[in-house]
Design a protein around this motif. Sequence first.
Motif, PDB file in Angstrom:
ATOM      1  N   TRP A  84      13.189   7.517 -24.768  1.00 58.94           N
ATOM      2  CA  TRP A  84      12.514   7.143 -23.513  1.00 58.94           C
ATOM      3  C   TRP A  84      11.825   8.393 -22.967  1.00 58.94           C
ATOM      4  N   PRO A  85      10.533   8.585 -23.264  1.00 61.47           N
ATOM      5  CA  PRO A  85       9.844   9.844 -22.917  1.00 61.47           C
ATOM      6  C   PRO A  85       9.876  10.178 -21.435  1.00 61.47           C
ATOM      7  N   ALA A  86       9.979   9.203 -20.560  1.00 61.13           N
ATOM      8  CA  ALA A  86       9.901   9.479 -19.123  1.00 61.13           C
ATOM      9  C   ALA A  86      11.247   9.831 -18.506  1.00 61.13           C
ATOM     10  N   VAL A  87      12.292   9.938 -19.301  1.00 64.35           N
ATOM     11  CA  VAL A  87      13.609  10.208 -18.737  1.00 64.35           C
ATOM     12  C   VAL A  87      13.653  11.607 -18.125  1.00 64.35           C
ATOM     13  N   ALA A  88      14.309  11.719 -16.970  1.00 61.41           N
ATOM     14  CA  ALA A  88      14.426  13.007 -16.267  1.00 61.41           C
ATOM     15  C   ALA A  88      15.852  13.520 -16.417  1.00 61.41           C
ATOM     16  N   PHE A  89      15.976  14.850 -16.601  1.00 62.61           N
ATOM     17  CA  PHE A  89      17.286  15.476 -16.786  1.00 62.61           C
ATOM     18  C   PHE A  89      17.499  16.553 -15.737  1.00 62.61           C
ATOM     19  N   GLU A  90      18.741  16.686 -15.298  1.00 61.28           N
ATOM     20  CA  GLU A  90      19.187  17.805 -14.488  1.00 61.28           C
ATOM     21  C   GLU A  90      20.256  18.513 -15.317  1.00 61.28           C
ATOM     22  N   VAL A  91      19.884  19.635 -15.928  1.00 61.78           N
ATOM     23  CA  VAL A  91      20.778  20.342 -16.842  1.00 61.78           C
ATOM     24  C   VAL A  91      21.491  21.455 -16.080  1.00 61.78           C
ATOM     25  N   VAL A  92      22.817  21.456 -16.168  1.00 64.02           N
ATOM     26  CA  VAL A  92      23.634  22.517 -15.571  1.00 64.02           C
ATOM     27  C   VAL A  92      24.422  23.164 -16.699  1.00 64.02           C
ATOM     28  N   HIS A  93      24.187  24.453 -16.928  1.00 63.28           N
ATOM     29  CA  HIS A  93      24.862  25.167 -18.015  1.00 63.28           C
ATOM     30  C   HIS A  93      26.253  25.629 -17.582  1.00 63.28           C
ATOM     31  N   ALA A  94      27.169  25.571 -18.522  1.00 68.96           N
ATOM     32  CA  ALA A  94      28.544  26.011 -18.280  1.00 68.96           C
ATOM     33  C   ALA A  94      29.127  26.465 -19.604  1.00 68.96           C
ATOM     34  N   ALA A  95      30.136  27.332 -19.509  1.00 71.74           N
ATOM     35  CA  ALA A  95      30.837  27.748 -20.727  1.00 71.74           C
ATOM     36  C   ALA A  95      31.591  26.549 -21.292  1.00 71.74           C
ATOM     37  N   MET A  96      31.456  26.314 -22.563  1.00 71.24           N
ATOM     38  CA  MET A  96      32.102  25.184 -23.218  1.00 71.24           C
ATOM     39  C   MET A  96      33.240  25.638 -24.112  1.00 71.24           C
ATOM     40  N   GLN A  97      33.656  26.901 -23.944  1.00 71.77           N
ATOM     41  CA  GLN A  97      34.757  27.435 -24.747  1.00 71.77           C
ATOM     42  C   GLN A  97      35.298  28.669 -24.035  1.00 71.77           C
ATOM     43  N   GLY A  98      36.581  28.860 -24.116  1.00 72.00           N
ATOM     44  CA  GLY A  98      37.172  30.043 -23.510  1.00 72.00           C
ATOM     45  C   GLY A  98      37.909  29.730 -22.216  1.00 72.00           C
ATOM     46  N   THR A  99      38.390  30.777 -21.574  1.00 68.46           N
ATOM     47  CA  THR A  99      39.243  30.604 -20.410  1.00 68.46           C
ATOM     48  C   THR A  99      38.485  30.106 -19.178  1.00 68.46           C
ATOM     49  N   ARG A 100      37.166  30.382 -19.097  1.00 66.05           N
ATOM     50  CA  ARG A 100      36.372  29.962 -17.940  1.00 66.05           C
ATOM     51  C   ARG A 100      35.746  28.589 -18.129  1.00 66.05           C
ATOM     52  N   ALA A 101      35.893  27.994 -19.275  1.00 66.28           N
ATOM     53  CA  ALA A 101      35.178  26.757 -19.593  1.00 66.28           C
ATOM     54  C   ALA A 101      35.565  25.618 -18.644  1.00 66.28           C
ATOM     55  N   ALA A 102      36.862  25.373 -18.465  1.00 69.19           N
ATOM     56  CA  ALA A 102      37.298  24.242 -17.640  1.00 69.19           C
ATOM     57  C   ALA A 102      36.798  24.385 -16.207  1.00 69.19           C
ATOM     58  N   ALA A 103      36.918  25.588 -15.621  1.00 69.20           N
ATOM     59  CA  ALA A 103      36.486  25.784 -14.241  1.00 69.20           C
ATOM     60  C   ALA A 103      34.980  25.590 -14.095  1.00 69.20           C
ATOM     61  N   GLU A 104      34.189  26.127 -15.038  1.00 75.55           N
ATOM     62  CA  GLU A 104      32.732  25.999 -14.945  1.00 75.55           C
ATOM     63  C   GLU A 104      32.291  24.551 -15.142  1.00 75.55           C
ATOM     64  N   VAL A 105      32.942  23.839 -16.041  1.00 77.02           N
ATOM     65  CA  VAL A 105      32.588  22.424 -16.247  1.00 77.02           C
ATOM     66  C   VAL A 105      32.939  21.614 -15.002  1.00 77.02           C
ATOM     67  N   MET A 106      34.079  21.913 -14.380  1.00 71.43           N
ATOM     68  CA  MET A 106      34.453  21.218 -13.150  1.00 71.43           C
ATOM     69  C   MET A 106      33.412  21.462 -12.061  1.00 71.43           C
ATOM     70  N   GLU A 107      32.966  22.720 -11.926  1.00 70.87           N
ATOM     71  CA  GLU A 107      31.968  23.049 -10.907  1.00 70.87           C
ATOM     72  C   GLU A 107      30.639  22.356 -11.192  1.00 70.87           C
ATOM     73  N   ALA A 108      30.243  22.308 -12.462  1.00 69.49           N
ATOM     74  CA  ALA A 108      28.986  21.655 -12.826  1.00 69.49           C
ATOM     75  C   ALA A 108      29.045  20.150 -12.562  1.00 69.49           C
ATOM     76  N   VAL A 109      30.157  19.530 -12.894  1.00 69.98           N
ATOM     77  CA  VAL A 109      30.303  18.091 -12.672  1.00 69.98           C
ATOM     78  C   VAL A 109      30.260  17.775 -11.182  1.00 69.98           C
ATOM     79  N   ALA A 110      30.956  18.590 -10.384  1.00 76.29           N
ATOM     80  CA  ALA A 110      30.943  18.366  -8.936  1.00 76.29           C
ATOM     81  C   ALA A 110      29.538  18.534  -8.364  1.00 76.29           C
ATOM     82  N   ARG A 111      28.795  19.521  -8.866  1.00 76.07           N
ATOM     83  CA  ARG A 111      27.421  19.739  -8.378  1.00 76.07           C
ATOM     84  C   ARG A 111      26.528  18.549  -8.699  1.00 76.07           C
ATOM     85  N   LEU A 112      26.623  18.036  -9.903  1.00 72.93           N
ATOM     86  CA  LEU A 112      25.804  16.884 -10.277  1.00 72.93           C
ATOM     87  C   LEU A 112      26.227  15.627  -9.519  1.00 72.93           C
ATOM     88  N   ASP A 113      27.520  15.505  -9.236  1.00 74.98           N
ATOM     89  CA  ASP A 113      27.994  14.321  -8.519  1.00 74.98           C
ATOM     90  C   ASP A 113      27.485  14.307  -7.083  1.00 74.98           C
TER      91      ASP A 113
END
Length: 416
Positions: A167-196
Amino acid sequence: MALETSAQSPAPVRQIANAIAGWVERLGAVWVEGQVAQVSRRPGVGTVFLTLRDSVADVSVPVTCSRQLFDGLNPPLVEGASVVINAKPSYYANRGTLSLYAREIKMVGLGELLARLEQRRQLLAAEGLFAQELKRRLPFLPGKVGLVTAPNSAAERDVLDNARRRWPAVAFEVVHAAMQGTRAAAEVMEAVARLDRDPAVEVIVIARGGGAVEDLLPFSDEGLIRAVARVRTPVVSAIGHEPDSPLLDLVADVRASTPTDAAKLVVPDVHQELSGLGQARLRMRQSVRTRVEHEQHRLDALRERPSLADPRTLIDDRGAELTALLERSRRTLRHALDRATDDIGHQRARARALSPLATLERGYAVLQDADGHVVTTIDSVGAGAAVSVRVADGRIAATVDSTVPDPAPHQEEEPA
């Protein structure tokens, strides 16, 4: 001692089996390392049956242990766990099988890790975080898709490229976070909350391109699981294709096997939708055409009816009926008048027959005094009195000269 056997003096099977059993018994208790391939707990039985598999070679051996030992393990023992077992080997000569009776079980390495994850899964499931009724449906065509992934990762490219290809017209809001390591869970939680918090984001995708079990531990973090359970926006888990899926797959509204699969789940394929629209248009046209043809046939059938083919036919028929009714009413009225005329004639004849004039017409007259009283006796008038005589066609005025009485009405003549 080695058995002395030869082709001429072979040993029976039972002797060989008993000899093996004796050698195994002399082995004593041993420590064995392996992976639990199967767990069987039979109701009402105080023994738990396990299958211990070598992590390298295709070799497995049955293991039995007491239910007290098994239930006392913390975390609980699950299939796939790597363990070290202190066991006494036993060889059953009758069946020719080797088994181990476990006296102590210790989980180590990855097995201990999986066991702890299983314990966490059971606790969160008991709270209802994985309940199916909490799952939300994904929107058909989201206005904006939120993506949580590592920067410049293959997972990010897979999701964006495949989604835009569909679907070429789809819009994305990309939030980068660490996906491995000790900071991964906290950064993913923060990114999910921001998008929500962004009202334009209608679905959130958490994507990572797979990895070892140890690498995926942040996606089984209890804090992250609870954070995802609290968000209002539907969440798609696309962590990879590992057979041991993280707990995020269980709490997410939809699980995607790969980031590519996540792209297919969040947006429809424009070509398929256009094809579906084309087919729907064809079906609607056919339906409308069929309906119009059906109605046209009905109109043709109505037009072929005599009443519509020549509407004057109905008028002529009703006119003929009206003329016949009018003629019938005239005849009825004429007959009624004739009968009434006859009745009037008969009544007139009766009235005339009973009228005094009819009597007068036969030559009789009515004598009245000056006051108009009918004279019925000679005593009512005297000589010289003025009287009137009523005849059939008028009255005659007269004067009485004299009166002469009639003889007695019942006087009999004397015999001559």
